[in-house]
Design an enzyme around this catalytic site. Structure first.
Site, short mmCIF file in Angstrom:
data_model
loop_
_atom_site.label_atom_id
_atom_site.label_comp_id
_atom_site.label_asym_id
_atom_site.label_seq_id
_atom_site.Cartn_x
_atom_site.Cartn_y
_atom_site.Cartn_z
N LYS A 71 0.91 -1.31 0.09
CA LYS A 71 -0.15 0.05 -0.08
C LYS A 71 0.64 1.23 -0.17
O LYS A 71 0.51 2.45 -0.54
CB LYS A 71 -0.94 0.03 1.11
CG LYS A 71 -2.16 -0.83 1.17
CD LYS A 71 -3.18 -0.62 2.17
CE LYS A 71 -4.24 -1.55 2.37
NZ LYS A 71 -5.32 -1.27 3.20
N ASP A 108 -10.05 3.18 1.99
CA ASP A 108 -10.33 3.01 3.13
C ASP A 108 -10.95 3.94 4.18
O ASP A 108 -11.80 3.29 5.11
CB ASP A 108 -8.83 2.49 3.95
CG ASP A 108 -8.47 1.06 3.21
OD1 ASP A 108 -9.22 0.36 2.94
OD2 ASP A 108 -7.30 0.99 3.49
P1 NAP Z 1 0.38 -2.02 10.95
O1 NAP Z 1 0.83 -0.79 10.09
O2 NAP Z 1 1.26 -2.96 11.05
O3 NAP Z 1 0.11 -1.51 12.46
C1 NAP Z 1 0.06 -2.37 13.59
C2 NAP Z 1 -0.35 -1.50 14.67
O4 NAP Z 1 -0.72 -2.42 15.91
C3 NAP Z 1 0.65 -0.71 15.47
O5 NAP Z 1 -0.10 0.55 15.92
C4 NAP Z 1 1.40 -1.36 16.35
O6 NAP Z 1 2.00 -0.63 17.31
C5 NAP Z 1 0.12 -2.04 17.06
N1 NAP Z 1 0.51 -3.21 17.77
C6 NAP Z 1 1.14 -4.47 17.20
N2 NAP Z 1 1.29 -5.48 18.19
C7 NAP Z 1 1.07 -4.78 19.50
C8 NAP Z 1 1.06 -5.09 20.81
N3 NAP Z 1 1.36 -6.09 21.17
N4 NAP Z 1 0.43 -4.22 21.67
C9 NAP Z 1 -0.13 -3.32 21.20
N5 NAP Z 1 0.00 -2.73 19.88
C10 NAP Z 1 0.26 -3.50 19.13
O7 NAP Z 1 -0.76 -2.70 10.58
P2 NAP Z 1 -2.25 -1.93 9.72
O8 NAP Z 1 -2.00 -2.19 8.44
O9 NAP Z 1 -2.41 -0.65 10.33
O10 NAP Z 1 -3.28 -3.11 10.29
C11 NAP Z 1 -3.96 -3.11 11.76
C12 NAP Z 1 -5.21 -4.08 11.64
O11 NAP Z 1 -5.92 -3.54 10.88
C13 NAP Z 1 -4.95 -5.34 11.27
O12 NAP Z 1 -5.61 -6.24 12.07
C14 NAP Z 1 -5.76 -5.34 9.67
O13 NAP Z 1 -6.21 -6.61 9.53
C15 NAP Z 1 -6.75 -4.18 10.13
N6 NAP Z 1 -7.20 -3.65 8.94
C16 NAP Z 1 -8.67 -3.76 8.60
C17 NAP Z 1 -9.04 -3.01 7.52
C18 NAP Z 1 -10.70 -3.25 7.13
O14 NAP Z 1 -10.98 -2.96 6.03
N7 NAP Z 1 -11.46 -3.67 8.04
C19 NAP Z 1 -8.20 -2.24 6.58
C20 NAP Z 1 -6.87 -2.13 6.94
C21 NAP Z 1 -6.48 -2.91 8.30
P3 NAP Z 1 3.72 -0.12 17.29
O15 NAP Z 1 3.36 1.05 16.55
O16 NAP Z 1 4.01 -0.20 18.57
O17 NAP Z 1 4.35 -1.31 16.66
#
Ligand code: NAP
Length: 280
Positions: A71, A108
């Site tokens: 992305k 999104d």
């Molecule tokens: P990302 O960029 O990798 O971000 C992950 C986030 O989770 C960061 O803020 C990270 O914090 C946090 N995190 C990871 N491990 C953690 C822990 N043990 N304790 C607390 N915080 C933690 O991922 P993303 O692309 O934003 O996606 C995040 C979620 O959204 C995923 O589950 C994805 O499936 C979902 N999503 C859904 C849609 C939809 O259409 N419904 C669309 C996009 C994404 P740090 O910065 O501290 O690592």
């Protein structure tokens, strides 16, 4: 020749991509609207992304979606990026233009707001403070969507302080970074709580968040859709709050992309919901 001209391809490019529900959604709409075309999985490794994107017009694609890990990188590779996607800093949709150039968009933010409105038709972003947990890629789309809808206070908290701090600096008011240790207290007076972390996803630990300060009027949303009810959403429901899962965001982000490629505005029908739910 006439058949070829009306046949349109689209798909989702990612690595890995086999888990994507997008083919079920888009192929349902293609069939429902009697269109000629197909939406396919496009497993593309990061080192091949540029070549794969440049092949889209040659192969007759109307465009594609992008998912993990493409992305952000794809934003740099397309010919133009619309203003919203540039602010979010990521593209999830590419449209092949008539001159074969590639435009990057991000749907999104639209998908997130529509998912809230599907659950609560009168939902307003300025009803009260929003608490956003997490500062990753998805949080950027959620935050921009809330700002554009008129949110006056967004409390942003993230396990790694620097990311929340930098994002608050970048987006400015109304976003305030809150220390991770203070996340439980940050819920006091909030009208919306949204989890954008991966915590609570299948295979991950539940989000570590106490809801005792949360008002019963607050809407609680989790953008995770596997499982459809995360531990956060079950706890919020038991607490007495209305909840929204991530499936609505997934379905609604697909709508403007489909319209851009196929020229038809699709709907989220009970039949579509049944088909998508059957994949879980
Ligand atoms: P990302 O960029 O990798 O971000 C992950 C986030 O989770 C960061 O803020 C990270 O914090 C946090 N995190 C990871 N491990 C953690 C822990 N043990 N304790 C607390 N915080 C933690 O991922 P993303 O692309 O934003 O996606 C995040 C979620 O959204 C995923 O589950 C994805 O499936 C979902 N999503 C859904 C849609 C939809 O259409 N419904 C669309 C996009 C994404 P740090 O910065 O501290 O690592």
């Amino acid at each position: 020749m006439a058949i070829e001209a009306s046949y349109k391809l689209s798909g989702v490019m990612g690595w890995p991509v086999a888990h994507s529900r997008s083919p079920v959604i888009h192929n349902h709409w293609i069939a429902h609207h009697g269109l000629k075309g197909a939406y396919v999985l496009l497993p593309v490794q990061p080192e091949n992304l540029e070549q794969a994107l440049r092949a889209l017009p040659v192969l007759g694609f109307a465009g594609c979606n992008l998912t993990i890990p493409h992305k952000v990188e794809a934003l740099r590779l397309v010919d133009r990026v619309d203003h919203l996607a540039a602010r979010i800093g990521a593209i999830n949709t590419i449209v092949v233009e008539a001159d074969q150039s590639l435009t990057g968009r991000n749907t999104d933010a639209f998908g997130y707001i529509e998912s809230l409105r599907d659950a609560q038709p009168h939902w307003e972003a300025d009803a009260g403070p929003a608490v956003v947990i997490g500062a990753g890629g998805a949080a950027r789309a959620v935050i921009v969507s809330l700002i554009d809808q008129g949110a006056r206070e967004i409390r942003l908290t993230n396990r790694s302080w620097a990311k929340a701090h930098d994002m608050a600096q970048e987006f400015g008011a109304p976003v305030n970074a809150i220390a991770w240790e203070d996340r439980h207290d940050a819920l006091a007076g909030a009208a919306l709580l949204v989890n954008t972390t991966n915590q609570g996803m299948q295979g991950e630990a539940p989000l570590d968040l106490r809801l005792d300060q949360l008002s019963l009027d607050a809407l609680v949303s989790d953008i995770i859709y596997v499982p459809m009810e995360t531990p956060l959403l079950s706890a919020a429901r038991r607490h007495g709050n209305d909840t929204v899962n991530g499936l609505g965001m997934l379905l609604n982000q697909a709508r403007p992309a489909f319209e851009a490629w196929f020229g038809v505005s699709p709907g989220i029908t009970p039949d579509l919901l049944r088909q998508v739910r059957a994949t879980f």
